[in-house]
Motif scaffolding. Structure first.
Motif, PDB file in Angstrom:
ATOM      1  N   ALA A   1      -2.462  -2.588  -8.788  1.00  0.00           N
ATOM      2  CA  ALA A   1      -3.492  -1.724  -8.195  1.00  0.00           C
ATOM      3  C   ALA A   1      -3.530  -0.349  -8.862  1.00  0.00           C
ATOM      4  CB  ALA A   1      -3.253  -1.583  -6.695  1.00  0.00           C
ATOM      5  N   VAL A   2      -2.378   0.181  -9.255  1.00  0.00           N
ATOM      6  CA  VAL A   2      -2.361   1.538  -9.830  1.00  0.00           C
ATOM      7  C   VAL A   2      -2.118   1.520 -11.341  1.00  0.00           C
ATOM      8  CG1 VAL A   2      -1.681   2.618  -7.646  1.00  0.00           C
ATOM      9  CG2 VAL A   2       0.098   1.894  -9.245  1.00  0.00           C
ATOM     10  N   ALA A   3      -2.161   0.305 -11.939  1.00  0.00           N
ATOM     11  CA  ALA A   3      -2.007   0.131 -13.390  1.00  0.00           C
ATOM     12  C   ALA A   3      -0.713   0.750 -13.923  1.00  0.00           C
ATOM     13  CB  ALA A   3      -3.234   0.677 -14.122  1.00  0.00           C
ATOM     14  N   VAL A   4       0.378   0.510 -13.208  1.00  0.00           N
ATOM     15  CA  VAL A   4       1.703   0.925 -13.701  1.00  0.00           C
ATOM     16  C   VAL A   4       2.421  -0.334 -14.185  1.00  0.00           C
ATOM     17  CG1 VAL A   4       3.976   1.798 -12.983  1.00  0.00           C
ATOM     18  CG2 VAL A   4       1.909   2.958 -12.212  1.00  0.00           C
ATOM     19  N   PRO A   5       2.904  -0.357 -15.434  1.00  0.00           N
ATOM     20  CA  PRO A   5       3.584  -1.553 -15.941  1.00  0.00           C
ATOM     21  C   PRO A   5       4.840  -1.874 -15.129  1.00  0.00           C
ATOM     22  CG  PRO A   5       3.137   0.002 -17.725  1.00  0.00           C
ATOM     23  CD  PRO A   5       2.793   0.699 -16.444  1.00  0.00           C
TER      24      PRO A   5
ATOM     25  N   GLU B   1       0.833  -1.215   0.000  1.00  0.00           N
ATOM     26  CA  GLU B   1       0.000   0.000   0.000  1.00  0.00           C
ATOM     27  C   GLU B   1       0.859   1.252   0.000  1.00  0.00           C
ATOM     28  OE1 GLU B   1      -2.848  -0.303   3.155  1.00  0.00           O
ATOM     29  OE2 GLU B   1      -3.787  -2.068   2.220  1.00  0.00           O
ATOM     30  N   GLY B   2       1.950   1.211   0.773  1.00  0.00           N
ATOM     31  CA  GLY B   2       2.871   2.349   0.784  1.00  0.00           C
ATOM     32  C   GLY B   2       3.478   2.566  -0.599  1.00  0.00           C
ATOM     33  N   LEU B   3       3.785   1.488  -1.267  1.00  0.00           N
ATOM     34  CA  LEU B   3       4.358   1.606  -2.617  1.00  0.00           C
ATOM     35  C   LEU B   3       3.331   2.179  -3.597  1.00  0.00           C
ATOM     36  CD1 LEU B   3       6.640   1.163  -4.644  1.00  0.00           C
ATOM     37  CD2 LEU B   3       5.987  -1.257  -4.775  1.00  0.00           C
ATOM     38  N   GLU B   4       2.077   1.735  -3.459  1.00  0.00           N
ATOM     39  CA  GLU B   4       1.001   2.305  -4.312  1.00  0.00           C
ATOM     40  C   GLU B   4       0.967   3.824  -4.178  1.00  0.00           C
ATOM     41  OE1 GLU B   4      -3.055   0.864  -3.677  1.00  0.00           O
ATOM     42  OE2 GLU B   4      -2.228  -1.152  -3.485  1.00  0.00           O
TER      43      GLU B   4
END
Ligand code: NAP
Length: 246
Positions: free
Chosen positions: A89-93, A54-57
């Motif tokens: 979760a954040v749709a980053v490749p 979650e922190g990384l998101e």
């Protein structure tokens, strides 16, 4: 605009950082902060955990990253799992830059195990002289076999008392070579080697040295990480950055 988060801590990550910097690509290099004097990078660098997936998101969103390259060590399974979860979760490749696992060659005497506890169990009961080439983590588990003398090769001087009663500590940072590792094992009368299957060239010398000295190697297999695209070279990562769906 491309903006890359590069999760580091390996020789591969440092090589990729140089290429990204030379190409003038906007990127941030991330270290866990495990070593006292990490290798300097030609990219803006941050140090320390993100606070779980979650922190990384949150970090990915706040900093506007467009891609993540996970070039952590193959045994850094928690970080890699968090990266898969957060990027989804954040749709980053996301891609992993990972070296292939080592394979036994003719003359090798490898005993395969899939865990640290398995490696402890694979050591003999009679006192032996063990080159415990697994870094500073997981030493505590080897206290279950205190009859052995352990040669430890660490990047930093240990901050606290070691959990093993009989040790020699060698402070050194790779890459290592076969002549040096052969001499080291001879000097310490090593009878067994314990290694994590990290792959790559920088830490492979101990395996060639063990083969030359006909020593058994207890080889710990890699932990499982959720699926993600895996690239094996800087060129492959650079191609993926241009077309991340590949
Ligand atoms: P791990 O168990 O997978 O990670 C534990 C936590 O450390 C992660 O959840 C994360 O904290 C933080 N973390 C790990 N790598 C990070 C990075 N590059 N940037 C920011 N935070 C990071 O990892 P580990 O096995 O402790 O390895 C730590 C670092 O040492 C890795 O970067 C790895 O490449 C390097 N390394 C590991 C080994 C090994 O044998 N494990 C060997 C050589 C080098 P949060 O959850 O708070 O985000």
């Amino acid at each position: 605009m491309t903006r890359i988060l590069l999760l580091g801590g390996t020789t591969e990550a440092s090589t990729l950082a140089r290429t990204l910097a030379e190409a003038g690509i906007d990127a941030v290099f991330s270290y866990a902060g495990r070593t006292a004097r990490p290798v300097g990078q030609p990219l803006p660098t941050r140090v320390g955990g993100f606070g779980g997936a979650e922190g990384l998101e949150t970090y990915l969103n706040t900093e506007g990253f467009t891609h993540v390259v996970d070039a952590t060590h193959p045994f850094a399974a928690q970080m890699s799992t968090n990266a898969v979860q957060a990027c989804a979760a954040v749709a980053v490749p996301l891609c992993a830059f990972e070296r292939p696992a080592w394979q036994a060659a003719e003359g090798d005497r490898w005993l395969h195990t899939d865990s640290i506890d398995g490696a402890v169990a694979a050591l003999p009961d009679a006192p032996a002289r063990v080159f415990l080439a697994i870094g500073k983590q997981n030493l505590t588990q080897f206290a279950a076999k205190p009859q052995h003398h352990y040669l430890l090769r660490l990047v930093d001087e240990p901050a606290a008392n070691l959990p093993l009663p009989s040790t020699t500590v060698e402070i050194a940072r790779g890459p290592f070579d076969v002549a040096g590792d052969t001499a080291l094992m001879r000097r310490h009368g090593i009878t067994h080697v314990v290694a994590k299957n990290a792959g790559g060239a920088g830490a492979a010398a101990k395996l060639s040295a063990a083969r030359d000295l006909a020593l058994p190697v207890i080889m710990i297999g890699r932990p499982v990480v959720p699926n993600r695209p895996i690239k094996g070279s800087v060129a492959e990562v650079m191609a993926w950055l241009s077309h991340p769906a590949a």
